[in-house]
Motif scaffolding. Structure first.
Motif, PDB file in Angstrom:
ATOM      1  N   ALA A   1     -48.718 -20.672  44.030  1.00 35.27           N
ATOM      2  CA  ALA A   1     -47.998 -22.096  43.973  1.00 35.27           C
ATOM      3  C   ALA A   1     -48.748 -23.301  44.063  1.00 35.27           C
ATOM      4  CB  ALA A   1     -47.173 -21.947  45.384  1.00 35.27           C
ATOM      5  N   CYS A   2     -49.999 -23.297  44.081  1.00 36.56           N
ATOM      6  CA  CYS A   2     -51.034 -24.286  44.162  1.00 36.56           C
ATOM      7  C   CYS A   2     -51.430 -24.620  42.842  1.00 36.56           C
ATOM      8  CB  CYS A   2     -52.193 -24.234  45.148  1.00 36.56           C
ATOM      9  SG  CYS A   2     -51.851 -24.247  46.802  1.00 36.56           S
ATOM     10  N   GLY A   3     -51.070 -24.078  41.789  1.00 34.62           N
ATOM     11  CA  GLY A   3     -51.500 -23.790  40.260  1.00 34.62           C
ATOM     12  C   GLY A   3     -52.293 -22.967  39.910  1.00 34.62           C
ATOM     13  N   CYS A   4     -52.706 -21.956  40.569  1.00 31.59           N
ATOM     14  CA  CYS A   4     -53.766 -21.001  40.327  1.00 31.59           C
ATOM     15  C   CYS A   4     -53.295 -20.038  39.095  1.00 31.59           C
ATOM     16  CB  CYS A   4     -54.040 -20.113  41.421  1.00 31.59           C
ATOM     17  SG  CYS A   4     -54.932 -20.713  42.551  1.00 31.59           S
ATOM     18  N   GLN A   5     -53.995 -20.171  38.088  1.00 30.22           N
ATOM     19  CA  GLN A   5     -53.585 -19.304  36.863  1.00 30.22           C
ATOM     20  C   GLN A   5     -53.808 -18.016  36.783  1.00 30.22           C
ATOM     21  OE1 GLN A   5     -55.568 -22.209  36.124  1.00 30.22           O
ATOM     22  NE2 GLN A   5     -54.594 -23.320  34.205  1.00 30.22           N
ATOM     23  N   LEU A   6     -54.849 -17.707  37.820  1.00 34.79           N
ATOM     24  CA  LEU A   6     -55.211 -16.225  38.101  1.00 34.79           C
ATOM     25  C   LEU A   6     -55.866 -16.235  39.473  1.00 34.79           C
ATOM     26  CD1 LEU A   6     -58.397 -15.624  37.451  1.00 34.79           C
ATOM     27  CD2 LEU A   6     -57.849 -16.145  35.077  1.00 34.79           C
ATOM     28  N   ILE A   7     -56.068 -14.929  39.884  1.00 36.67           N
ATOM     29  CA  ILE A   7     -56.577 -14.652  41.339  1.00 36.67           C
ATOM     30  C   ILE A   7     -57.566 -13.520  41.197  1.00 36.67           C
ATOM     31  CG2 ILE A   7     -55.757 -13.965  43.725  1.00 36.67           C
ATOM     32  CD1 ILE A   7     -54.354 -16.534  42.626  1.00 36.67           C
ATOM     33  N   ILE A   8     -58.495 -13.978  41.986  1.00 34.27           N
ATOM     34  CA  ILE A   8     -59.556 -12.822  42.309  1.00 34.27           C
ATOM     35  C   ILE A   8     -59.528 -12.286  43.583  1.00 34.27           C
ATOM     36  CG2 ILE A   8     -61.938 -12.268  42.626  1.00 34.27           C
ATOM     37  CD1 ILE A   8     -62.481 -15.085  40.752  1.00 34.27           C
ATOM     38  N   PHE A   9     -59.178 -10.918  43.712  1.00 35.77           N
ATOM     39  CA  PHE A   9     -58.813 -10.182  44.961  1.00 35.77           C
ATOM     40  C   PHE A   9     -59.965  -9.174  45.234  1.00 35.77           C
ATOM     41  CE2 PHE A   9     -54.850  -8.559  47.391  1.00 35.77           C
ATOM     42  CZ  PHE A   9     -55.676  -7.643  48.229  1.00 35.77           C
ATOM     43  N   THR A  10     -60.682  -9.442  46.445  1.00 34.06           N
ATOM     44  CA  THR A  10     -61.818  -8.519  46.820  1.00 34.06           C
ATOM     45  C   THR A  10     -61.025  -7.415  47.626  1.00 34.06           C
ATOM     46  OG1 THR A  10     -62.404  -9.694  48.693  1.00 34.06           O
ATOM     47  CG2 THR A  10     -63.525 -10.364  46.753  1.00 34.06           C
ATOM     48  N   THR A  11     -61.462  -6.204  47.770  1.00 33.02           N
ATOM     49  CA  THR A  11     -61.034  -5.359  48.779  1.00 33.02           C
ATOM     50  C   THR A  11     -62.153  -4.276  48.922  1.00 33.02           C
ATOM     51  OG1 THR A  11     -59.534  -3.587  48.909  1.00 33.02           O
ATOM     52  CG2 THR A  11     -60.067  -4.098  46.674  1.00 33.02           C
ATOM     53  N   GLY A  12     -62.129  -3.857  50.246  1.00 30.92           N
ATOM     54  CA  GLY A  12     -63.203  -2.695  50.520  1.00 30.92           C
ATOM     55  C   GLY A  12     -62.669  -1.300  50.801  1.00 30.92           C
ATOM     56  N   ARG A  13     -61.309  -1.522  51.546  1.00 29.40           N
ATOM     57  CA  ARG A  13     -60.538  -0.185  51.634  1.00 29.40           C
ATOM     58  C   ARG A  13     -59.809   0.106  50.767  1.00 29.40           C
ATOM     59  NH1 ARG A  13     -61.904   2.429  55.449  1.00 29.40           N
ATOM     60  NH2 ARG A  13     -59.577   2.783  56.036  1.00 29.40           N
ATOM     61  N   GLY A  14     -59.565  -0.767  49.805  1.00 35.98           N
ATOM     62  CA  GLY A  14     -58.785  -0.069  48.556  1.00 35.98           C
ATOM     63  C   GLY A  14     -57.299  -0.835  48.581  1.00 35.98           C
ATOM     64  N   SER A  15     -56.947  -1.569  47.360  1.00 36.95           N
ATOM     65  CA  SER A  15     -55.671  -2.312  47.028  1.00 36.95           C
ATOM     66  C   SER A  15     -54.955  -1.968  45.783  1.00 36.95           C
ATOM     67  CB  SER A  15     -55.791  -3.807  47.561  1.00 36.95           C
ATOM     68  OG  SER A  15     -54.419  -4.153  47.143  1.00 36.95           O
ATOM     69  N   VAL A  16     -53.887  -1.821  45.360  1.00 37.04           N
ATOM     70  CA  VAL A  16     -53.537  -1.571  44.260  1.00 37.04           C
ATOM     71  C   VAL A  16     -52.481  -2.711  43.850  1.00 37.04           C
ATOM     72  CG1 VAL A  16     -53.379   0.962  44.754  1.00 37.04           C
ATOM     73  CG2 VAL A  16     -51.375  -0.132  45.104  1.00 37.04           C
ATOM     74  N   VAL A  17     -52.460  -3.602  44.529  1.00 36.22           N
ATOM     75  CA  VAL A  17     -51.431  -4.855  44.280  1.00 36.22           C
ATOM     76  C   VAL A  17     -51.891  -5.602  43.116  1.00 36.22           C
ATOM     77  CG1 VAL A  17     -50.419  -4.656  46.497  1.00 36.22           C
ATOM     78  CG2 VAL A  17     -52.121  -6.599  46.005  1.00 36.22           C
ATOM     79  N   GLY A  18     -50.787  -6.152  42.434  1.00 36.69           N
ATOM     80  CA  GLY A  18     -51.001  -7.616  41.625  1.00 36.69           C
ATOM     81  C   GLY A  18     -50.202  -8.671  41.984  1.00 36.69           C
ATOM     82  N   SER A  19     -49.432  -9.325  41.119  1.00 36.14           N
ATOM     83  CA  SER A  19     -48.663 -10.259  41.568  1.00 36.14           C
ATOM     84  C   SER A  19     -47.722 -10.694  40.191  1.00 36.14           C
ATOM     85  CB  SER A  19     -49.314 -11.554  41.998  1.00 36.14           C
ATOM     86  OG  SER A  19     -48.641 -12.548  42.195  1.00 36.14           O
TER      87      SER A  19
END
Length: 406
Positions: free
Chosen positions: A294-312
């Protein structure tokens, strides 16, 4: 890199149609409308509440006019409190095609689904013919978030993102990191990097607000999974989250839906203003991804150590894993293995360069892993925020001064 130029001058790296439900009662119909185009950039978003909320309205307006969005279909039950006509006018004024369906007036479930799919088919055909334009690295707005941190996050994935952020900021791009609830204890470090003393004070106050918020709730951002992954204290997690910001000066403090006025590094405060209220959420990765978008980000960098499968929905998500064990178990969901730093086979600078390469690849039309797998998660709930003051956005005053001088 290539993308689509919008009437306001911003450029999107995707040309998405959003089908947006305006109350939970319209959720099923909206979802059914999108199903035939699940691989053709038709995304489902929405607000489940029945009574009006200014935060939710602002978020839906920002999302529906996001640079990655080319067209909008609004789906209303008909009797909810959401101001659908105002949202339709805002989207139309942005130059995007928009249609509103009202289930109570359009014949119910099957009839509305049929009408909605016909609208999407026509809209998709028009958008697919739109020409693309060049997108410069300086025109990108990139957000970052950490989810499910472990003992390696603060020394591999997060500082590697910080390296990538430093490179992006040096090229004139806009970078947004969050969130104040995971930065408790680091306010002094951030204040020392603020471009003005007034901004430093605002950053300190925002982290203090977050600390009070979570003290009242009785829990913070330190989850059981963090401890299982090797973290021992809130301070350790905060230092890891802080590392994502890199070393650039901090140009401003924003809140969900605020668009940074210039290139540079910005801190996003996602902790609600005012007293803690029933129904306002605690930490939720996907809700905060939505706020970054909503702040205008055209893409997101998502860091994970435990593991995540989400997108958006709307904006692609690039996942950076902090350790090789998790990366190997979830390799089909991960984009970058920062665990190689811990393994001794690569340096932080090298992984930071790989993250930057992933950003340019995705911004050029390449799909992130979560996109390939069809992830389009979306959460929007109730919150309340006061507008930021002028001290939070000193670059606005600087930009205005330069324009006046010209």
């Amino acid at each position: 890199m290539k993308g689509w130029e919008r009437p306001d001058g911003r450029k999107g790296i995707r040309n998405v149609i959003v089908v947006a439900y305006l109350v939970e009662c319209a959720h099923h119909v909206a979802r059914e409308i999108t199903i035939p185009w699940r691989d053709q950039d038709v995304h489902l978003i929405g607000f489940p509440g029945c009574y009006a909320n200014q935060y939710a309205y602002n978020m839906m307006e920002r999302l529906s006019t996001h640079p990655n969005v080319g067209g909008v279909v609004l789906v209303s039950l008909g009797c909810e409190g959401f101001n659908k006509r105002s949202l339709q006018r805002a989207v139309s004024a942005s130059g995007r095609p928009v249609e509103t369906l009202i289930i109570q007036g359009d014949g119910g479930t099957r009839s509305t689904i049929e009408k909605g799919r016909a609208i999407v088919e026509k809209m998709r055909a028009v958008l697919d013919e739109q020409p693309t334009v060049h997108v410069d690295l300086s025109e990108l707005v990139v957000g970052t978030i950490c989810g499910g941190s472990d003992g390696a996050s603060g020394i591999t994935a997060n500082p590697a993102v910080g390296r990538a952020f430093d490179s992006l900021v040096a090229e004139g791009a806009t970078c947004v990191f969050e969130e104040t609830g995971e930065l408790i204890g680091c306010e002094g470090h951030m204040a020392s990097r603020a471009i003005t003393v007034e901004l430093a004070d605002e950053i300190t106050r925002s982290v203090g607000k977050a600390a009070r918020y979570y003290e009242t709730l009785g829990h913070g951002s330190f989850a059981p999974g963090n401890a299982e992954g090797g973290l021992t204290t809130q301070e350790e997690k905060s230092m890891g989250a802080y590392a994502k910001s890199g070393s650039s000066q901090i140009s401003g403090l924003i809140k969900p839906g605020d668009q940074p006025p210039s290139g540079g590094l910005f801190l996003l405060d996602v902790v609600p203003d005012g007293e803690v209220r029933f129904g306002f959420p605690n930490i939720a990765d996907n809700a905060e991804i939505v706020e970054l978008i909503a702040c205008g980000c055209q893409l997101i960098i998502f860091t994970t150590g435990r593991g995540s499968v989400v997108g958006s929905a709307i904006s692609p998500v690039i996942k950076v894993c902090s350790n090789s064990d998790t990366y190997n178990r979830l390799a089909e969901d991960m984009d970058v293995n920062a665990g190689t730093v811990l393994d001794g086979t690569r340096t932080l600078d090298e992984v930071g360069k790989e993250i930057l390469d992933a950003v340019t690849f995705v911004a050029s039309g390449g799909k992130s892993r979560s996109e390939e797998l069809g992830h389009q998660e979306f959460i929007l709930t109730y919150k309340s925020f006061e507008p930021v003051g002028p001290a939070c956005l000193p670059t606005s005053r600087i930009t205005a001064h330069h324009k006046a001088a010209e």
